[in-house]
Design a protein around this motif. Structure first.
Motif, PDB file in Angstrom:
ATOM      1  N   ARG A  29     -19.056  19.718  31.002  1.00 44.32           N
ATOM      2  CA  ARG A  29     -18.586  20.882  30.808  1.00 44.32           C
ATOM      3  C   ARG A  29     -19.186  21.425  29.266  1.00 44.32           C
ATOM      4  O   ARG A  29     -19.093  22.531  28.967  1.00 44.32           O
ATOM      5  CB  ARG A  29     -17.234  21.111  30.893  1.00 44.32           C
ATOM      6  CG  ARG A  29     -16.358  20.711  32.372  1.00 44.32           C
ATOM      7  CD  ARG A  29     -17.225  21.699  33.443  1.00 44.32           C
ATOM      8  NE  ARG A  29     -16.748  23.154  33.145  1.00 44.32           N
ATOM      9  CZ  ARG A  29     -17.297  23.919  33.887  1.00 44.32           C
ATOM     10  NH1 ARG A  29     -18.224  23.948  34.755  1.00 44.32           N
ATOM     11  NH2 ARG A  29     -16.815  25.460  33.760  1.00 44.32           N
ATOM     12  N   SER A  45     -16.037  38.112  45.204  1.00 42.87           N
ATOM     13  CA  SER A  45     -16.191  36.602  44.831  1.00 42.87           C
ATOM     14  C   SER A  45     -15.073  36.178  43.836  1.00 42.87           C
ATOM     15  O   SER A  45     -14.285  36.920  43.630  1.00 42.87           O
ATOM     16  CB  SER A  45     -17.650  36.466  44.057  1.00 42.87           C
ATOM     17  OG  SER A  45     -17.432  36.913  42.678  1.00 42.87           O
ATOM     18  N   ALA A  83     -14.923  28.708  40.408  1.00 36.65           N
ATOM     19  CA  ALA A  83     -15.787  29.486  41.197  1.00 36.65           C
ATOM     20  C   ALA A  83     -17.012  28.839  41.704  1.00 36.65           C
ATOM     21  O   ALA A  83     -17.505  29.208  42.719  1.00 36.65           O
ATOM     22  CB  ALA A  83     -16.219  30.665  40.181  1.00 36.65           C
ATOM     23  N   ASN A  84     -17.430  27.739  40.990  1.00 37.77           N
ATOM     24  CA  ASN A  84     -18.664  26.975  41.286  1.00 37.77           C
ATOM     25  C   ASN A  84     -18.351  25.717  42.016  1.00 37.77           C
ATOM     26  O   ASN A  84     -19.370  25.056  42.409  1.00 37.77           O
ATOM     27  CB  ASN A  84     -19.493  26.752  39.885  1.00 37.77           C
ATOM     28  CG  ASN A  84     -19.939  28.175  39.315  1.00 37.77           C
ATOM     29  OD1 ASN A  84     -20.875  28.787  39.953  1.00 37.77           O
ATOM     30  ND2 ASN A  84     -19.449  28.680  38.197  1.00 37.77           N
ATOM     31  N   ALA A  85     -17.194  25.436  42.220  1.00 37.59           N
ATOM     32  CA  ALA A  85     -16.869  24.068  43.028  1.00 37.59           C
ATOM     33  C   ALA A  85     -16.634  24.280  44.406  1.00 37.59           C
ATOM     34  O   ALA A  85     -16.470  25.509  44.873  1.00 37.59           O
ATOM     35  CB  ALA A  85     -15.664  23.541  42.280  1.00 37.59           C
ATOM     36  N   THR A  86     -16.837  23.194  45.203  1.00 35.78           N
ATOM     37  CA  THR A  86     -16.859  23.290  46.532  1.00 35.78           C
ATOM     38  C   THR A  86     -15.434  22.805  47.071  1.00 35.78           C
ATOM     39  O   THR A  86     -15.028  22.960  48.080  1.00 35.78           O
ATOM     40  CB  THR A  86     -17.785  22.465  47.260  1.00 35.78           C
ATOM     41  OG1 THR A  86     -17.815  21.197  46.758  1.00 35.78           O
ATOM     42  CG2 THR A  86     -19.132  22.942  47.013  1.00 35.78           C
ATOM     43  N   ASP A 122     -14.530  29.642  35.812  1.00 35.69           N
ATOM     44  CA  ASP A 122     -15.940  29.111  36.195  1.00 35.69           C
ATOM     45  C   ASP A 122     -16.152  27.740  36.961  1.00 35.69           C
ATOM     46  O   ASP A 122     -16.733  27.733  37.984  1.00 35.69           O
ATOM     47  CB  ASP A 122     -16.789  28.858  35.012  1.00 35.69           C
ATOM     48  CG  ASP A 122     -18.220  28.722  35.127  1.00 35.69           C
ATOM     49  OD1 ASP A 122     -18.975  29.728  35.732  1.00 35.69           O
ATOM     50  OD2 ASP A 122     -18.599  27.360  34.733  1.00 35.69           O
ATOM     51  N   ALA A 148     -15.221  34.926  41.357  1.00 43.36           N
ATOM     52  CA  ALA A 148     -15.611  35.169  39.843  1.00 43.36           C
ATOM     53  C   ALA A 148     -15.199  36.663  39.409  1.00 43.36           C
ATOM     54  O   ALA A 148     -14.633  36.995  38.602  1.00 43.36           O
ATOM     55  CB  ALA A 148     -17.161  35.161  39.342  1.00 43.36           C
ATOM     56  N   MET A 206     -24.723  38.754  39.904  1.00 39.32           N
ATOM     57  CA  MET A 206     -23.316  38.314  40.058  1.00 39.32           C
ATOM     58  C   MET A 206     -22.799  39.070  38.661  1.00 39.32           C
ATOM     59  O   MET A 206     -21.498  39.807  38.905  1.00 39.32           O
ATOM     60  CB  MET A 206     -23.025  37.031  39.723  1.00 39.32           C
ATOM     61  CG  MET A 206     -21.608  36.492  39.415  1.00 39.32           C
ATOM     62  SD  MET A 206     -20.655  36.744  40.876  1.00 39.32           S
ATOM     63  CE  MET A 206     -21.283  35.440  41.945  1.00 39.32           C
TER      64      MET A 206
END
Length: 354
Positions: free
Chosen positions: A354, A61, A265-268, A262, A63, A1
């Motif tokens: 976090r 992506s 980018a990492n959550a559903t 962030d 990100a 990444m």
């Protein structure tokens, strides 16, 4: 990444440095820089970075795209790059292919709403739409009796009232009066206007953070060049104090914006954690834009207010970006409502994680 992120940012920064140097742009009264810059960005696939390959985009992506927006802020890029990226992302939520050319999103404020009539036509008024005048298409979030839909609209079918924000970029009023969309599909379950505003708010937060980084660099460089009373002004304690405050505002904005990016980018889904991060980022970055811009201009003195100096390209755009997709006042109120409804004890674990 990380390698992919570097490639995207390096490509963008090279294009920006070659074709959107702030001083060159500032001196170009005919805006002859715009077309070559947009062509280069398009050829690199950057405006449709968030659109999957099968829908006509680059398939980068989230990100990657967020890093790109931060880089765009560092160059105070005045083309609809962020707007086209957001429009492509919105269309992709409904599996609608993105067309070529500039786009923007409707609405751009949580107070405005576009409605879907029974015959499939779109109506409504959206204020403060960034770069609507330059857009060839609109990506529209519309509300109908069966829920939320996402539509692709030919910009020529809307009525556009030209306006400018404080950064002298187009911030227009768009009116749709029974406009038939090019394509329209239902939005995914749980996707609503708040989701779109949060995504737009984080995009603006990253741009503000990038602009503040540039303002800090410009101010430090100027303080080491400007001589007063036979010594560089960087040697004066008051100037050092101001630069330290500017560095603090820049760091706070970058931390808040990148943390929110962030989280997305990492959550559903756009859950409470994402809501907290995104709303907090917009609030903190908007505050930093006001405080940081004032400090940078104070360091520069009178020269920082002239049209010939590039500082205003950053400070004014950062101030303009504060209001897009909900001002800090709007998000402060909404965040307060969330805490009041859910309770601090329930939300604190999300913050602590976090």
């Amino acid at each position: 990444m990380a390698e992919s992120d570097n490639i995207v940012v390096e490509t963008a920064e090279k294009i920006f440095a070659d074709l959107a140097d702030p001083q060159t742009v500032n001196n170009d009264k005919k805006d002859s820089w715009r077309a070559p810059l947009w062509q280069a960005l398009s050829e690199a696939g950057l405006p449709l970075a968030w659109v999957p390959d099968d829908l006509g985009g680059s398939g980068a992506s989230l990100a990657d795209g967020f890093a790109l927006l931060n880089a765009a802020g560092r160059f105070a890029v005045a083309v609809p790059l962020a707007e086209t990226m957001l429009a492509g992302w919105l269309l992709a939520q409904a599996k609608i292919a993105s067309p070529e050319g500039e786009m923007t999103v409707l609405p751009a404020s949580p107070r405005d709403r576009i409605t879907l009539d029974a015959d499939g036509a779109l109506s409504g008024r959206a204020r403060g739409v960034p770069f609507a005048k330059a857009a060839k298409h609109f990506a529209v979030l519309a509300h109908g009796k069966n829920g939320v839909s996402i539509a692709l609209v030919d910009a020529a079918k809307g009525r556009i009232e030209s306006g400018l924000n404080v950064g002298y970029d187009h911030s227009d009023i768009v009116t749709l009066d029974k406009v038939q969309p090019v394509t329209i599909k239902g939005a995914p379950d749980g996707f609503d206007q708040t989701t779109m505003m949060l995504m737009g708010g984080v995009a603006r937060s990253l741009q503000i953070a990038g602009a503040l980084e540039a303002m800090l660099d410009i101010s430090v460089r100027y303080s080491n060049e400007r001589v007063a009373f036979e010594k560089k002004i960087s040697k004066f304690q008051a100037v050092q104090h101001n630069l330290a405050r500017l560095a603090g505002e820049s760091a706070a904005a970058l931390a808040a914006a990148t943390s929110a990016a962030d989280a997305i980018a990492n959550a559903t889904s756009f859950d409470d954690e994402v809501y907290l991060e995104a709303a907090s980022a917009k609030i903190r970055c908007a505050e930093a834009a006001e405080k940081g811009g004032a400090i940078a201009h104070q360091v520069h003195g009178a020269i920082g207010f002239t049209n010939e100096h590039i500082l205003h390209r950053y400070s004014l755009r950062a101030l303009a970006w504060r209001d897009d997709f909900g001002s800090e006042s709007h998000w402060a109120v909404e965040l307060g409502k969330l805490v009041a409804n859910r309770g601090a004890d329930e939300l604190w674990p999300l913050v602590a994680s976090r």
